[in-house]
Design a protein around this motif. Structure first.
Motif, mmCIF file in Angstrom:
data_model
loop_
_atom_site.group_PDB
_atom_site.id
_atom_site.type_symbol
_atom_site.label_atom_id
_atom_site.label_comp_id
_atom_site.label_asym_id
_atom_site.label_seq_id
_atom_site.Cartn_x
_atom_site.Cartn_y
_atom_site.Cartn_z
ATOM 1 N N UNK A 199 33.091 34.107 33.560
ATOM 2 C CA UNK A 199 31.829 34.836 33.673
ATOM 3 C C UNK A 199 31.167 34.719 35.032
ATOM 4 N N UNK A 200 31.865 34.113 35.993
ATOM 5 C CA UNK A 200 31.250 33.931 37.312
ATOM 6 C C UNK A 200 31.299 35.214 38.140
ATOM 7 N N UNK A 201 32.131 36.171 37.736
ATOM 8 C CA UNK A 201 32.188 37.438 38.458
ATOM 9 C C UNK A 201 33.465 37.664 39.252
ATOM 10 N N UNK A 202 34.535 36.961 38.889
ATOM 11 C CA UNK A 202 35.793 37.090 39.620
ATOM 12 C C UNK A 202 36.364 38.506 39.551
ATOM 13 N N UNK A 203 36.402 39.037 38.332
ATOM 14 C CA UNK A 203 36.952 40.383 38.157
ATOM 15 C C UNK A 203 36.085 41.405 38.886
ATOM 16 N N UNK A 204 34.784 41.205 38.808
ATOM 17 C CA UNK A 204 33.850 42.094 39.502
ATOM 18 C C UNK A 204 34.099 42.067 41.012
ATOM 19 N N UNK A 205 34.238 40.891 41.551
ATOM 20 C CA UNK A 205 34.492 40.704 42.991
ATOM 21 C C UNK A 205 35.772 41.450 43.381
ATOM 22 N N UNK A 206 36.818 41.257 42.584
ATOM 23 C CA UNK A 206 38.121 41.850 42.897
ATOM 24 C C UNK A 206 38.056 43.382 42.823
ATOM 25 N N UNK A 207 37.393 43.896 41.792
ATOM 26 C CA UNK A 207 37.268 45.356 41.652
ATOM 27 C C UNK A 207 36.461 45.942 42.808
ATOM 28 N N UNK A 208 35.411 45.226 43.169
ATOM 29 C CA UNK A 208 34.527 45.693 44.248
ATOM 30 C C UNK A 208 35.289 45.771 45.577
ATOM 31 N N UNK A 209 36.162 44.796 45.800
ATOM 32 C CA UNK A 209 36.936 44.795 47.037
ATOM 33 C C UNK A 209 37.913 45.978 47.070
ATOM 34 N N UNK A 264 32.464 30.127 57.701
ATOM 35 C CA UNK A 264 31.363 29.333 57.158
ATOM 36 C C UNK A 264 31.861 28.712 55.861
ATOM 37 N N UNK A 265 31.582 27.419 55.636
ATOM 38 C CA UNK A 265 32.025 26.844 54.359
ATOM 39 C C UNK A 265 30.867 26.248 53.556
ATOM 40 N N UNK A 266 29.670 26.724 53.856
ATOM 41 C CA UNK A 266 28.496 26.269 53.088
ATOM 42 C C UNK A 266 28.474 26.920 51.699
ATOM 43 N N UNK A 267 27.592 26.398 50.850
ATOM 44 C CA UNK A 267 27.386 26.987 49.524
ATOM 45 C C UNK A 267 26.275 28.028 49.629
ATOM 46 N N UNK A 268 26.539 29.229 49.134
ATOM 47 C CA UNK A 268 25.556 30.309 49.210
ATOM 48 C C UNK A 268 25.283 30.891 47.826
ATOM 49 N N UNK A 269 24.017 31.232 47.565
ATOM 50 C CA UNK A 269 23.726 31.855 46.271
ATOM 51 C C UNK A 269 24.234 33.300 46.230
ATOM 52 N N UNK A 270 24.529 33.787 45.038
ATOM 53 C CA UNK A 270 24.870 35.209 44.901
ATOM 54 C C UNK A 270 24.289 35.755 43.613
ATOM 55 N N UNK A 271 24.174 37.076 43.593
ATOM 56 C CA UNK A 271 23.676 37.748 42.395
ATOM 57 C C UNK A 271 24.627 38.883 42.038
ATOM 58 N N UNK A 272 24.589 39.268 40.772
ATOM 59 C CA UNK A 272 25.358 40.441 40.333
ATOM 60 C C UNK A 272 24.349 41.469 39.825
ATOM 61 N N UNK A 273 24.459 42.697 40.334
ATOM 62 C CA UNK A 273 23.640 43.783 39.783
ATOM 63 C C UNK A 273 24.516 45.021 39.638
ATOM 64 N N UNK A 274 23.937 46.164 39.415
ATOM 65 C CA UNK A 274 24.736 47.361 39.115
ATOM 66 C C UNK A 274 25.623 47.804 40.283
ATOM 67 N N UNK A 275 25.333 47.326 41.494
ATOM 68 C CA UNK A 275 26.203 47.632 42.629
ATOM 69 C C UNK A 275 27.274 46.573 42.840
ATOM 70 N N UNK A 276 27.285 45.575 41.969
ATOM 71 C CA UNK A 276 28.301 44.532 42.077
ATOM 72 C C UNK A 276 27.733 43.222 42.587
ATOM 73 N N UNK A 277 28.571 42.504 43.327
ATOM 74 C CA UNK A 277 28.193 41.166 43.802
ATOM 75 C C UNK A 277 27.527 41.249 45.167
#
Ligand SMILES: Nc1ncnc2c1ncn2[C@@H]1O[C@H](COP(=O)(O)OP(=O)(O)O)[C@@H](O)[C@H]1O
Ligand SMILES: [Mg+2]
Length: 248
Positions: free
Chosen positions: A34-44, A226-239
């Motif tokens: 549920x972290x958004x892996x499939x969404x990320x891949x589709x978006x790419x 960059x290897x820092x930790x960054x926040x992300x959000x998912x909305x109707x346009x993706x990640x």
């Protein structure tokens, strides 16, 4: 100078020297459910097909392409249209799971000299589908379900390397989606992370302030990322990765 493949995901290229993924790299996208892996891949793949004229192949090992498209219908992407135009090819590889089971444990006679059916079939599928549309981008989602067939690390390592070699031959830039074995910020590294040219991690972490979605480029050869930790959000346009915000 190598070429770079823009991920098309807001914030990610920024973490990759403003360029993207070095062309031909095989990158593991690890994350909790549920972290958004499939969404990320589709978006790419979607961005590649619509903005960079780079066709993409999406190989699914768990859900049917129809399920994937249904689930993605809440996003603003016209994936079905791109599929019909041959710009994104969805391949259902779920039937290959379990092929390896043919004669593995019980029937010793068959097991001797047996070929690794599921991996060979997957490799064939990748080669054929990439050729079919002249793909530049490739996704395999989720690899974990195939890797379950290799409980021993030594076999798993061999299978991953074989798969990576086959993908390399296609010259595609690839995302291999896999589950994170330990969903916590402090965790052990998985075999995938040692073998890949790149590793990106999506996590859902419950903290005192509530649920945090956290993205990290853990590894990307050939780039001062960059290897820092960054926040992300998912909305109707993706990640959307907030490259300028950090989680400490
Ligand atoms: N239209 C949307 N707007 C906001 N969030 C969404 C939307 N569609 C899906 N999501 C979020 O994306 C998550 C699922 O992402 P998914 O890519 O399937 O995860 P994974 O592949 O890592 O299991 C859901 O948990 C949901 O929170
Ligand atoms: Mg998924």
């Amino acid at each position: 100078m190598p070429n770079y493949i823009s991920t098309g995901i807001p914030g990610v290229d920024e973490l990759l020297e403003g360029r993207g993924i070095p062309e031909g790299h095989i990158v593991f996208l690890l994350g909790s459910p549920g972290s958004g892996k499939t969404t990320f891949a589709l978006q790419m793949l979607y961005k590649g097909a619509t903005e960079y004229n780079e066709p993409g192949v999406f190989i699914t090992l768990d859900e049917s392409p129809r399920r994937i498209l249904d689930n993605a219908s809440s996003f603003t992407w016209n994936l079905r249209e791109l599929k019909d135009e041959g710009k994104i090819l969805f391949i259902d590889a779920s039937p290959i799971k379990g092929l390896k089971g043919l004669g593995t444990s019980q029937d010793k006679n068959i097991a001797i000299g047996k070929k690794d059916f599921s991996l060979d079939t997957l490799v064939d599928m990748i080669e054929t589908s990439v050729k079919e549309i002249g793909a530049k981008r490739l996704v395999v989602d989720p690899l974990a379900s195939l890797m379950l067939e290799y409980p021993k690390v030594v076999d798993r390592r061999k299978a991953i390397l074989e798969l990576m070699e086959a993908i390399s031959r296609t010259n595609c830039t690839a995302l291999l989606v896999s589950e994170l074995a330990h969903a916590s910020l402090e965790r052990k590294y998985q075999i995938e992370e040692y073998l890949a040219q790149g590793v990106m991690v999506l996590q859902r972490v419950v903290r005192s302030e509530g649920l945090n979605r956290i993205f990290q480029v853990e590894k990307m050869r050939g780039i001062n990322h960059d290897s820092e930790l960054h926040p992300y959000k998912i909305n109707k346009d993706g990640i959307n990765i907030f490259a300028r915000e950090r989680i400490v």
